[in-house]
Structures are given as C-alpha cells and as structure tokens.
Write an enzyme that holds these catalytic residues in place. Structure first.
Site, PDB file in Angstrom:
ATOM      1  CG  HIS A  50      -2.202  -0.771   0.866  1.00  0.00           C
ATOM      2  ND1 HIS A  50      -3.634  -0.676   0.395  1.00  0.00           N
ATOM      3  CD2 HIS A  50      -1.827  -2.753   1.338  1.00  0.00           C
ATOM      4  CE1 HIS A  50      -3.907  -2.139   0.600  1.00  0.00           C
ATOM      5  NE2 HIS A  50      -2.891  -2.843   1.167  1.00  0.00           N
ATOM      6  CE1 TYR A 318       0.074  -4.762   7.300  1.00  0.00           C
ATOM      7  CE2 TYR A 318      -1.422  -2.861   8.468  1.00  0.00           C
ATOM      8  CZ  TYR A 318      -0.957  -4.139   7.891  1.00  0.00           C
ATOM      9  OH  TYR A 318      -2.167  -4.547   6.800  1.00  0.00           O
TER      10      TYR A 318
HETATM   11  C1  HEM Z   1      -6.682  -9.156   6.325  1.00  0.00           C
HETATM   12  C2  HEM Z   1      -5.469  -9.141   5.968  1.00  0.00           C
HETATM   13  C3  HEM Z   1      -4.914  -7.491   5.809  1.00  0.00           C
HETATM   14  C4  HEM Z   1      -5.435  -6.143   4.963  1.00  0.00           C
HETATM   15  C5  HEM Z   1      -6.702  -6.335   5.034  1.00  0.00           C
HETATM   16  C6  HEM Z   1      -4.651  -5.421   4.415  1.00  0.00           C
HETATM   17  C7  HEM Z   1      -4.359  -3.791   4.513  1.00  0.00           C
HETATM   18  C8  HEM Z   1      -3.318  -2.983   4.629  1.00  0.00           C
HETATM   19  C9  HEM Z   1      -3.419  -1.756   4.354  1.00  0.00           C
HETATM   20  C10 HEM Z   1      -4.956  -0.767   3.350  1.00  0.00           C
HETATM   21  C11 HEM Z   1      -2.807  -1.303   3.975  1.00  0.00           C
HETATM   22  C12 HEM Z   1      -2.272  -0.185   4.165  1.00  0.00           C
HETATM   23  C13 HEM Z   1      -2.011   1.171   5.636  1.00  0.00           C
HETATM   24  C14 HEM Z   1      -1.701   2.347   5.102  1.00  0.00           C
HETATM   25  O1  HEM Z   1      -2.577   2.926   5.190  1.00  0.00           O
HETATM   26  O2  HEM Z   1      -1.327   3.217   6.374  1.00  0.00           O
HETATM   27  C15 HEM Z   1      -1.389  -2.142   4.551  1.00  0.00           C
HETATM   28  C16 HEM Z   1      -0.293  -1.987   4.606  1.00  0.00           C
HETATM   29  C17 HEM Z   1       0.463  -3.088   4.980  1.00  0.00           C
HETATM   30  N1  HEM Z   1       0.635  -4.557   5.290  1.00  0.00           N
HETATM   31 FE1  HEM Z   1      -1.550  -5.539   4.944  1.00  0.00          FE
HETATM   32  N2  HEM Z   1      -2.901  -5.752   4.557  1.00  0.00           N
HETATM   33  C18 HEM Z   1      -3.755  -7.218   5.798  1.00  0.00           C
HETATM   34  C19 HEM Z   1      -2.627  -8.448   6.348  1.00  0.00           C
HETATM   35  C20 HEM Z   1      -1.134  -8.200   6.453  1.00  0.00           C
HETATM   36  C21 HEM Z   1      -0.309  -9.033   5.688  1.00  0.00           C
HETATM   37  C22 HEM Z   1      -0.383 -10.539   7.127  1.00  0.00           C
HETATM   38  C23 HEM Z   1       1.465  -8.435   6.186  1.00  0.00           C
HETATM   39  C24 HEM Z   1       2.227  -8.890   6.322  1.00  0.00           C
HETATM   40  C25 HEM Z   1       2.380 -10.003   7.104  1.00  0.00           C
HETATM   41  C26 HEM Z   1       1.183  -6.687   5.693  1.00  0.00           C
HETATM   42  C27 HEM Z   1       2.104  -6.094   5.498  1.00  0.00           C
HETATM   43  C28 HEM Z   1       1.098  -4.716   5.261  1.00  0.00           C
HETATM   44  C29 HEM Z   1       3.254  -4.187   5.235  1.00  0.00           C
HETATM   45  C30 HEM Z   1       4.600  -4.326   5.182  1.00  0.00           C
HETATM   46  C31 HEM Z   1       2.323  -2.631   5.157  1.00  0.00           C
HETATM   47  C32 HEM Z   1       2.720  -1.440   5.174  1.00  0.00           C
HETATM   48  C33 HEM Z   1       2.844  -0.613   6.563  1.00  0.00           C
HETATM   49  C34 HEM Z   1       2.995   0.402   6.935  1.00  0.00           C
HETATM   50  O3  HEM Z   1       4.735   1.077   6.247  1.00  0.00           O
HETATM   51  O4  HEM Z   1       2.480   1.537   6.981  1.00  0.00           O
HETATM   52  N3  HEM Z   1      -0.598  -6.857   5.417  1.00  0.00           N
HETATM   53  N4  HEM Z   1      -2.389  -3.492   4.799  1.00  0.00           N
END
Ligand code: HEM
Length: 327
Positions: A50, A318
C-alpha cells in the site's frame, strides 16, 4: 516520538523473534514477509505494501445501537478520524485503474484520545490464511530473469492453495472503482465487541459508501490517468464530505473466525449500523506517514481475533515496514 513510532520500535524488536501467540507457532517472522514484499516491489522509502495513498481527516458519528454492542469510547460520541486511502502493493506509482490490486482504507477513530486503528480493503477476504501461506504466495511471484513472475510458479501455487485465489476472483468480478469513496471496504478478520454489561458479539466490520458504489467499465478504466483516484477524491471533497456507514456483520455459530480467506454468508447475516464516517478533507501525507495504522491498537470493547495467525503478524510486519521506510 509519536505513540505509533514508539510502539513501532518495540514491535520491531519483537518482529525478529518468534511471534508471541500460540497461533503463530512455526510461522515465518514478520521481517521475512517484508523481505519478500521488498523482493517483489524493490526497497524504497515507502510502505512495503500500500505504498501509494492519500491521507485524509474526518469525523465518526456513532449510532445509538453502537453502545449496545461495544463499550468502546470510540463508539460513545462523535470522534475525529485520521485516515488513509491506498492502492495495494508496494509500487508507489501503480496506476489507479489497476483491476487486480485492492484499494485500502486505514483509519484511526479518535486520534487524540483512546484510539482504535482499522485497516480495511475493498474485498471481504484476504489472499492468504496464515503467514506461511502469504510467504508462499509472495515467493511464487518473485521476479524471474526477465523481471516478471513466472506464470508456471504462480499457477502451481494457486493449484496447491486454491483459497489464495478467492481475493483475486472477487476483484476480477467487480468493476474498477471509480472513486475511493465509491466502493465497500471490509475489515476481513473476525472481531469481538463487548458491551458495558459484558455481552460479547463476534462480528466482521464493513464500510459502505453512503453515495453507493461507483464502478468503471474496462474501457473507461483504460482511459483514466494514473492518479485519477486522488484527483477525484479532492474534487469530491471540494463539494462536501465522502461518507461511509460502518456496520457490524453479526457472526453466527459455525462462521470461521480464524481464516481470512473464508467469507461469511453476509447476505444471510444480521448487520447493525455502528455509525457514519464522514471524510471531510485531504491531509498532508506526512501526517499518516510518520507512524502506522496498527490493527491491534484497539480501545476497550473492541478486540481482534486471538486464533488468527494472519491478524497476529500484521502489527509486527507494519512496524518492520515503518522502520525501513523511516531510515
Ligand atoms: C486481512 C489482512 C490484511 C489487510 C486487509 C491489509 C491491508 C493493508 C492496508 C490497507 C495497508 C495500508 C495502511 C496505510 O494506509 O497506512 C497495509 C499496509 C501494509 N500491510 Fe497489510 N493487510 C493485511 C494483512 C497483511 C499481512 C498479513 C502483512 C504481512 C505479514 C501485511 C503487510 C503490510 C505492510 C508491510 C504494510 C505497510 C505498513 C506501513 O509501512 O505502514 N498486511 N495493509
């Protein structure tokens, strides 16, 4: 140091250790998954996933029914909202009309008080049920010699893990969203709400745009400029707030609570409107980029699943991503 940054530093330390809960036994660490995202999208000073998005502010106004389900102070009176709309994946330049990518909406209810963070996407299911499967999904897409994923590896993984195709099938069955404010978003995981009497309800969160859904035909999508979603959002907000109803889909016996690839039969479930979120203005992206929206940061009366290993790894993942993009 902001609260989120402070939390992030502690979590970075935890991320390289084994995950704490029983659900996480034998799962890969959060750093391994962020490494895999970085292998696919490249290391850059942006979120590992994202990467492209727009910070926004608004207000959440709860309904009277909300307090009947949860004693959360976020559901007791109107509270400020800090949010971020985003495109899925780690490419900060992804074209907004990309059909196969999810749109995200992360939001913090009451950023100035006892806050809760929610991180939703425009699909009711995730593409992996646990970190091992997520790592496999990503590894199958590692760039081959020509810089692109090997279609044979992608197919072999999908054939062996059919539930990982549920999210892609969902997105393929829907039009490309015409607006960040014209599509439904889901929290995907099963949450537990607890009211002042101690009654618990297992629910899934969903945001429904009050103006209705708005989609593009494939031809219309092809003609759109790369950043049309943000342009459209700014134009829309110039005329008034973009509103969503936050609803709780009430779980019933037998509904899966630990598998984010499994969808509840929503049309057969009762739903309760918890409130309306009115996004009023775009905000400086620095306001959202200085910390993370941490899905485990929840005020009293709202709890994430205890037996869902994918939920458990999100907070440390995150934090790893924040530590890398903040360097
Ligand atoms: C239902 C499961 C998930 C949903 C709905 C989801 C959704 C999202 C969304 C919307 C963002 C953007 C957040 C923002 O705008 O700051 C995000 C960021 C991210 N997601 Fe997920 N995610 C899910 C699961 C995961 C999992 C399991 C991982 C890794 C193990 C992951 C890794 C990441 C990472 C690394 C970011 C960037 C975080 C940052 O630097 O702020 N996500 N995710």
């Amino acid at each position: 140091m902001s609260r989120t940054t402070g939390t992030a530093l502690v979590l970075v330390a935890l991320a390289s250790l084994a995950l704490p809960g029983a659900a996480a036994a034998n799962e890969p660490g959060a750093d391994k998954i962020v490494d895999a995202l970085n292998t696919i999208f490249g290391k850059q000073k942006a979120r590992a996933s994202h990467a492209k998005g727009q910070c926004v502010t608004g207000t959440f106004t709860p309904t009277a029914q909300a307090a009947g389900l949860s004693k959360s102070p976020n559901f007791a009176k109107a509270v400020p909202v800090l949010g971020r709309f985003s495109m899925g994946g780690g490419n900060p330049k992804i074209p907004d009309a990309t059909k196969a990518a999810v749109r995200g909406l992360a939001f913090r209810l009451d950023p100035d008080g006892k806050s809760s963070d929610f991180v939703f996407v425009n699909a009711p299911v995730q593409f992996a049920k646990n970190p091992t499967q997520m790592l496999g999904f990503l590894e199958a897409r590692f760039p081959a010699a020509d810089g692109k994923p090997d279609p044979a590896k992608v197919k072999a993984f999908a054939d062996a893990n059919p539930e990982t195709t549920n999210q892609g099938k969902w997105l393929a069955s829907k039009p490309v969203p015409a607006s960040y404010a014209g599509v439904n978003y889901w929290g995907i995981h099963a949450y537990t709400l607890t009211n002042a009497k101690g009654d618990r309800s297992v629910i899934k969160f969903k945001l429904i745009p009050t103006a209705g859904e708005a989609g593009l035909t494939d031809d219309e999508a092809k003609a759109k400029p790369a950043d049309f979603l943000v342009d459209e959002l700014k134009e829309r907000l110039g005329k008034g707030p973009a509103s969503f109803d936050l609803v709780a889909i009430m779980g019933e016996a037998g509904d899966q609570t630990n598998d984010p690839t499994a969808m509840w039969p929503e049309d057969k479930r009762k739903s309760v409107k918890l409130g309306t979120m009115a996004i009023a203005a775009v905000a400086d992206n620095a306001k959202c980029d200085s910390g993370v929206f941490d899905p485990t940061q929840l005020a009293d009366g709202i709890a994430g699943p205890k037996d869902d290993p994918l939920f458990e790894i999100r907070s440390p993942a995150y934090a790893v991503s924040l530590s890398r993009r903040a360097q």
